[in-house]
Design a protein around this motif. Sequence first.
Motif, PDB file in Angstrom:
ATOM      1  N   THR A 330       0.856  -1.194   0.000  1.00  0.00           N
ATOM      2  CA  THR A 330       0.000   0.000   0.000  1.00  0.00           C
ATOM      3  C   THR A 330       0.886   1.236   0.000  1.00  0.00           C
ATOM      4  O   THR A 330       2.071   1.180   0.313  1.00  0.00           O
ATOM      5  CB  THR A 330      -0.932   0.040   1.228  1.00  0.00           C
ATOM      6  OG1 THR A 330      -0.140  -0.067   2.426  1.00  0.00           O
ATOM      7  CG2 THR A 330      -1.950  -1.077   1.186  1.00  0.00           C
ATOM      8  N   SER A 331       0.287   2.363  -0.343  1.00  0.00           N
ATOM      9  CA  SER A 331       1.027   3.627  -0.407  1.00  0.00           C
ATOM     10  C   SER A 331       0.032   4.767  -0.270  1.00  0.00           C
ATOM     11  O   SER A 331      -1.170   4.558  -0.040  1.00  0.00           O
ATOM     12  CB  SER A 331       1.772   3.735  -1.742  1.00  0.00           C
ATOM     13  OG  SER A 331       0.841   3.889  -2.811  1.00  0.00           O
ATOM     14  N   GLU A 332       0.521   5.979  -0.452  1.00  0.00           N
ATOM     15  CA  GLU A 332      -0.358   7.147  -0.414  1.00  0.00           C
ATOM     16  C   GLU A 332      -1.479   7.026  -1.444  1.00  0.00           C
ATOM     17  O   GLU A 332      -2.569   7.585  -1.255  1.00  0.00           O
ATOM     18  CB  GLU A 332       0.481   8.406  -0.677  1.00  0.00           C
ATOM     19  CG  GLU A 332      -0.226   9.716  -0.374  1.00  0.00           C
ATOM     20  CD  GLU A 332      -0.498   9.949   1.106  1.00  0.00           C
ATOM     21  OE1 GLU A 332      -1.356  10.803   1.415  1.00  0.00           O
ATOM     22  OE2 GLU A 332       0.136   9.289   1.948  1.00  0.00           O
ATOM     23  N   ALA A 333      -1.250   6.269  -2.511  1.00  0.00           N
ATOM     24  CA  ALA A 333      -2.271   6.100  -3.552  1.00  0.00           C
ATOM     25  C   ALA A 333      -3.510   5.381  -3.041  1.00  0.00           C
ATOM     26  O   ALA A 333      -4.577   5.484  -3.645  1.00  0.00           O
ATOM     27  CB  ALA A 333      -1.679   5.334  -4.737  1.00  0.00           C
ATOM     28  N   ASN A 334      -3.382   4.642  -1.938  1.00  0.00           N
ATOM     29  CA  ASN A 334      -4.540   3.938  -1.375  1.00  0.00           C
ATOM     30  C   ASN A 334      -5.385   4.832  -0.479  1.00  0.00           C
ATOM     31  O   ASN A 334      -6.569   4.552  -0.269  1.00  0.00           O
ATOM     32  CB  ASN A 334      -4.091   2.728  -0.557  1.00  0.00           C
ATOM     33  CG  ASN A 334      -3.470   1.637  -1.388  1.00  0.00           C
ATOM     34  OD1 ASN A 334      -2.268   1.621  -1.615  1.00  0.00           O
ATOM     35  ND2 ASN A 334      -4.293   0.713  -1.861  1.00  0.00           N
ATOM     36  N   LEU A 335      -4.783   5.890   0.075  1.00  0.00           N
ATOM     37  CA  LEU A 335      -5.473   6.694   1.086  1.00  0.00           C
ATOM     38  C   LEU A 335      -6.387   7.739   0.458  1.00  0.00           C
ATOM     39  O   LEU A 335      -6.285   8.056  -0.718  1.00  0.00           O
ATOM     40  CB  LEU A 335      -4.454   7.364   2.002  1.00  0.00           C
ATOM     41  CG  LEU A 335      -3.511   6.433   2.771  1.00  0.00           C
ATOM     42  CD1 LEU A 335      -2.662   7.235   3.751  1.00  0.00           C
ATOM     43  CD2 LEU A 335      -4.274   5.329   3.499  1.00  0.00           C
ATOM     44  N   ARG A 336      -7.269   8.265   1.291  1.00  0.00           N
ATOM     45  CA  ARG A 336      -8.272   9.224   0.827  1.00  0.00           C
ATOM     46  C   ARG A 336      -7.622  10.561   0.471  1.00  0.00           C
ATOM     47  O   ARG A 336      -7.067  11.237   1.347  1.00  0.00           O
ATOM     48  CB  ARG A 336      -9.319   9.440   1.910  1.00  0.00           C
ATOM     49  CG  ARG A 336     -10.084   8.199   2.290  1.00  0.00           C
ATOM     50  CD  ARG A 336     -11.027   8.437   3.449  1.00  0.00           C
ATOM     51  NE  ARG A 336     -12.068   9.391   3.097  1.00  0.00           N
ATOM     52  CZ  ARG A 336     -13.031   9.777   3.943  1.00  0.00           C
ATOM     53  NH1 ARG A 336     -13.064   9.287   5.184  1.00  0.00           N
ATOM     54  NH2 ARG A 336     -13.935  10.637   3.555  1.00  0.00           N
ATOM     55  N   PRO A 337      -7.712  10.991  -0.780  1.00  0.00           N
ATOM     56  CA  PRO A 337      -7.150  12.298  -1.150  1.00  0.00           C
ATOM     57  C   PRO A 337      -8.064  13.448  -0.753  1.00  0.00           C
ATOM     58  O   PRO A 337      -7.630  14.599  -0.686  1.00  0.00           O
ATOM     59  CB  PRO A 337      -7.015  12.197  -2.668  1.00  0.00           C
ATOM     60  CG  PRO A 337      -8.106  11.261  -3.080  1.00  0.00           C
ATOM     61  CD  PRO A 337      -8.227  10.260  -1.956  1.00  0.00           C
TER      62      PRO A 337
END
Length: 364
Positions: A330-337
């Motif tokens: 996982t990375s920042e791409a998985n988190l809510r923008p």
Amino acid sequence: MKSIILTTIMVVMTAVACKSPGAQGAMKAVDLTSKWIVVKGANYVNRDEGQLTFSRFSEETLNAPVSDAMFNADKARTNSGIRIFFKTRSAQVCLTFKPMQGQNRGSEFAIYQDSVQTHVFNFKGDKAKEFMSFKFENSSGDETLFEVTLPSFANVALVGMELDEEATLLPVAAQNQPVYLALGNSITHGVGQGSATFLTYPYLLAKALNFDYYNLAVGGAKISPAIARMMREMPLADVITILIGYNDLMFKDKSVEEFSQSYLAYLKEIRHNQPKANIYCITLTHTRARANERTGLTPEDFRIALKHLVYQLQSEGDTKLHLIEGDKITSEANLRPDLLTDKVHFSIDGAALFADTLSKIISY
């Protein structure tokens, strides 16, 4: 195995009165005790003539002391992962649900016809606190298997099903799919994906791998002895995923030793009750949180502890215990923008990405 792709769906938000004549004429009520209304994702189902209710957890588990349950019972009473299946040739179907005891963040229902999503009905605010009715057409006009996914952050009861006057429910063939149990906290429960079971990563993972599944995660949950004991009442699983520990780190202020001890007892109880399952322990996924300000411990401290624990049990002979390094997949791409203050939850796309990644790792 198929890749998980979010596709465009028909969204219908208009509530209707089920008793009104439709394009095909008057509609008739279906007996809700019918065995051809098949409920999946809930091990505790109550059928009577007036309503069909479902629970992911036993009353014993829901009523356990907080120190044993380690979750909020109102959050646990929600319907994440629960689906209703039925088959009919009726040209139109009308369903009515009512809210029950439990947390209510709105209700989002998806309709699948022969595995293809055709409608979404979304009830928000006050509309989710009253009777919710919606009508949809049979896309094929012929014998069709319908799947209705229930809301992930509300508890609803089915209180009405209506078909065309000449139509009936037809037998639903048993699918005999492998069984998957998803354990965890709000990430697995579905925070970040509205109140929509069909957008959560366990649902998408189960679809990709053709699993029957149960979502036994609760928002805010910590390592729960009560849920581990309840595993003896669940169907024998082929696969179990466990993603737990963030709340133990950030809000329970556990030390590394306390985390390891509680996780070990939890895991041993699950293994005792589910002896044949492939258990995948997922270390804490990518988070914007650096550390617990009170204890100074970091997510990496808990990741290392879980790795040591899994390696220890593997060396002692548990060949069906597996480790997945959550931060590596996982990375920042998985988190809510849309909400940068949310340090841990997946967005809709992030949940789909996580499910797709897991589908390439998990086997049984």
